[in-house]
Design a protein around this motif. Structure first.
Motif: not given
Length: 671
Positions: A351-358, A440-447
């Motif tokens: 909800d905040f912003r797309p971010f990297p995760t492991a 692995p998952e489509p982003l909700d925003v443009a990239s």
């Protein structure tokens, strides 16, 4: 049991049955806000009695907090340890002892009892509790998405009656410390003899057996091992622990992200079979050994570092790392999450912003280490003596960080897109291309993803405002090429860049020279790089001749010129001086007009270079304006030194040499 009086019906116990129960159990239960008001102890007692046959079927026993107390089943020894020891304040001890009495009268203290806990999906308006010849089940806590915590007791071979569809069952340890007899005996002994006297030697034994810091070991021995939370300690409690406020704050954070079940499991079986042994001369030391054994089984043993080294880094970072975890990164880096193996990361939505995760905490721990180690590597190099285990481990840690950064699957944060470059991904296709990020998952925003840099659009908040686009990068592909230059030019102010500047410095020539100095065996064991007698003897000789002073005065002058915080106590440690020798060298500098004596707030010294003095608020260091310029420190908007210390541009021998060159050129400090 059904005929006996409820303990919580007694006036003395009923008076304890309030939100203070959650405070006494701090760090072991969740949702403290749900424990406010009355009924916590009574709810636990009535739940146990209902399972054992008390009360009318279908009539619920009432709630106790949000139900996380059920994790005490099979692990009540952790609560008993806290209740027994001297550092626990009396108002909390009374509540803990009352809980132990209640527990002793319940089926929770009956080892053969077949008890389950977990989550159940209950129908709206369904019963809070059920019981028949097969056993009983009780819903505890509050509903969350239709799910309730439950505890049930089987009376025969068949499953007990249910409250709904069971979604999750949590195993309950059996056969551990805390049967009814042990609990009652411990409660009686505490009330008869008083709490178990505190044993500082037991704290030291636990520290040596685990590698924990002294504060964390003291808290663990008191049943208060934490992962970021600890009930507030008053002055009396701190005096018993023999800890300062900064040590308390650091010790709270040292265990890292241990969950309440982890804390309970660590301490559940460390008490002796006969609680009376706790009051024996070696009683708490035996507990310390059992805690140390349980700790090593779960987390391994850290290298024990000298107390002076540990104290140097207390408060090194109030948010990311405790002193213990900081030191462990240098001495045992392979055991630190995110450092022992490569990290495969991906960008996920939020909800905040797309971010990297492991997944899990590995990437968070890796970034915590990167953000604390790199800015403080120079302190390790400069302020610890040759032969210190933390200093000796620095080159290996730098190599481990570099290896992780070379992994193509790692994504880190490069900060925001500069507004002058663009306000959304569509504005930067000419720089970063138009290929979207594929994860692995489509982003909700443009990239956009050019292989090195991933640019993602911001998200729209509830007020309809879109956040700025964010830049992420793969450090394995970052270097001195066109893509890397494009990334550097597109980001916002590098002073606020989360990861990129740290990566560049770690791979840069200054870090390489610092590591070379760390690995240089010419520095005698026990001596410091901050002492130019050992690290820059040539420069020291030139300074002594040029100033017309002895070697001690010349060394002190070079230290005043260059060192970030040349406080009196540190100077004496680094130089191996007694106060008289220090004072003699200072007097020579004052006599020659090279320094002035004064008293200045937060300086920690009485000798200063002539010229302007710049003030600073905590945690920043006030210093002479001349030295601030040499070190590259920028003043903040108010003219004070309240910006972070920049990453070093020179080793100490180079810094001593540069400072003396400026003096020789007539550009040294002057009034």
């Amino acid at each position: 049991m059904t005929a006996s009086e409820l303990l919580t019906a007694r006036p003395g116990t009923a008076a304890l049955d309030d939100h203070g129960v959650a405070t006494a159990l701090g760090g072991l239960v969740d949702g403290a806000g749900y424990w406010s008001g009355t009924g916590a102890l009574a709810g636990i007692e009535r739940t146990g009695r209902y399972l054992a046959g008390w009360g009318e079927p279908g009539e619920g026993p009432g709630r106790a907090g949000e139900g996380s107390w059920t994790r005490f089943i099979g692990r009540i020894g952790a609560v008993a340890l806290r209740a027994a020891v001297e550092p626990t304040r009396d108002e909390r001890r009374r509540r803990l002892l009352a809980l132990l009495e209640i527990w002793a009268d319940s089926p929770f203290a009956d080892s053969p009892a077949r008890i389950r806990t977990g989550l159940v999906r209950v129908a709206e308006g369904g019963p809070e509790a059920v019981r028949d010849e097969r056993g009983a089940a009780v819903a505890v806590g509050w509903s969350a998405g239709g799910l309730r915590k439950f505890v049930d007791l089987r009376a025969g071979e068949a499953d007990p009656p249910g409250l709904g569809t069971i979604e999750e069952v949590t195993g309950v340890p059996c056969g551990g410390w805390g049967d009814a007899g042990q609990l009652r005996r411990l409660v009686d002994l505490v009330r008869e003899r008083g709490p178990v006297p505190w044993d500082l030697d037991a704290v030291a034994e636990l520290r040596d057996g685990t590698g924990m810091g002294r504060a964390a070991a003291s808290f663990a021995l008191a049943g208060m091992v934490s992962g970021g939370y600890l009930p507030h300690l008053d002055d009396r409690e701190r005096r018993i622990h023999r800890l300062k406020v900064a040590e308390v704050e650091d010790g709270v954070r040292e265990p890292g992200r241990m969950s309440p079940p982890d804390r309970l499991g660590l301490l559940a079986d460390v008490l002796p079979g006969d609680p009376a042994e706790l009051w024996e001369p070696q009683g708490m030391r035996a507990v310390a050994r059992r805690i140390a054994h349980a700790w090593r089984e779960r987390y391994g043993r850290r290298t024990v570092v000298p107390e002076r080294t540990f104290d140097t880094f207390i408060g090194v970072d109030q948010v990311r790392l405790s002193a213990g975890r900081f030191c462990a990164a240098f001495t045992d880096h392979a055991s630190i999450r995110g450092l022992g193996s490569n990290l495969d990361t991906w960008i996920r939505n939020s909800d905040f912003r797309p971010f990297p995760t492991a997944g899990g905490w590995d990437l968070v721990d890796f970034r915590d280490t990167l953000h604390v180690v790199v800015p403080n590597l120079f302190r390790v190099y400069a302020e610890l003596p040759a032969g210190d285990p933390v200093r000796a481990g620095a080159p290996g840690l730098v190599r481990a960080l570099s290896e992780r950064l070379d992994h193509p699957g790692l994504l880190l944060d490069a900060g925001h897109l500069h507004p002058a470059v663009g306000h959304e991904v569509a504005d930067v296709h000419d720089r970063f291309g138009s290929r979207p990020y594929a994860g692995p998952e489509p982003l909700d925003v443009a990239s956009a993803d050019d292989g090195l840099t991933v640019v993602v659009d911001g998200v729209v908040d509830r007020a309809g405002v879109r956040s700025r686009p964010r830049l992420y990068f793969r450090p394995a592909f970052h270097g001195d090429d066109e893509r890397s230059r494009t990334l550097r030019e597109a980001r916002s102010d590098s002073r606020y860049d989360p990861d990129l500047g740290l990566v560049e410095w770690l791979r840069g020539p200054v870090c390489a020279r610092v590591v070379e100095r760390l690995e240089d065996s010419s520095l005698p064991p026990g001596t410091y790089e901050t002492n130019p007698v050992f690290s820059a003897p040539g420069v020291l000789g030139r300074a002594a001749r040029g100033l017309g002073v002895d070697e001690d005065a010349a060394a002190l002058y070079l230290q005043l010129l260059t060192l970030y915080a040349p406080v009196d106590r540190a100077i004496r440690t680094w130089n191996g001086w007694k106060p008289a020798r220090h004072q003699k060298a200072a007097a020579v500098l004052v006599e020659h007009g090279l320094a002035v004596e004064d008293g200045r707030a937060r300086a920690g010294r009485r000798l200063f270079l002539p010229g302007e003095w710049i003030h600073a608020g905590k945690p920043y260091q006030p210093m002479e304006a001349w030295k601030a310029e040499l070190l590259g420190l920028e003043r903040s908007y108010n003219g004070r030194l309240e910006n972070p210390l920049p990453l070093p541009t020179r080793t100490l021998p180079e810094l001593f040499a540069r400072a003396w060159e400026l003096v020789e050129e007539g550009r040294g400090p002057s009034a």
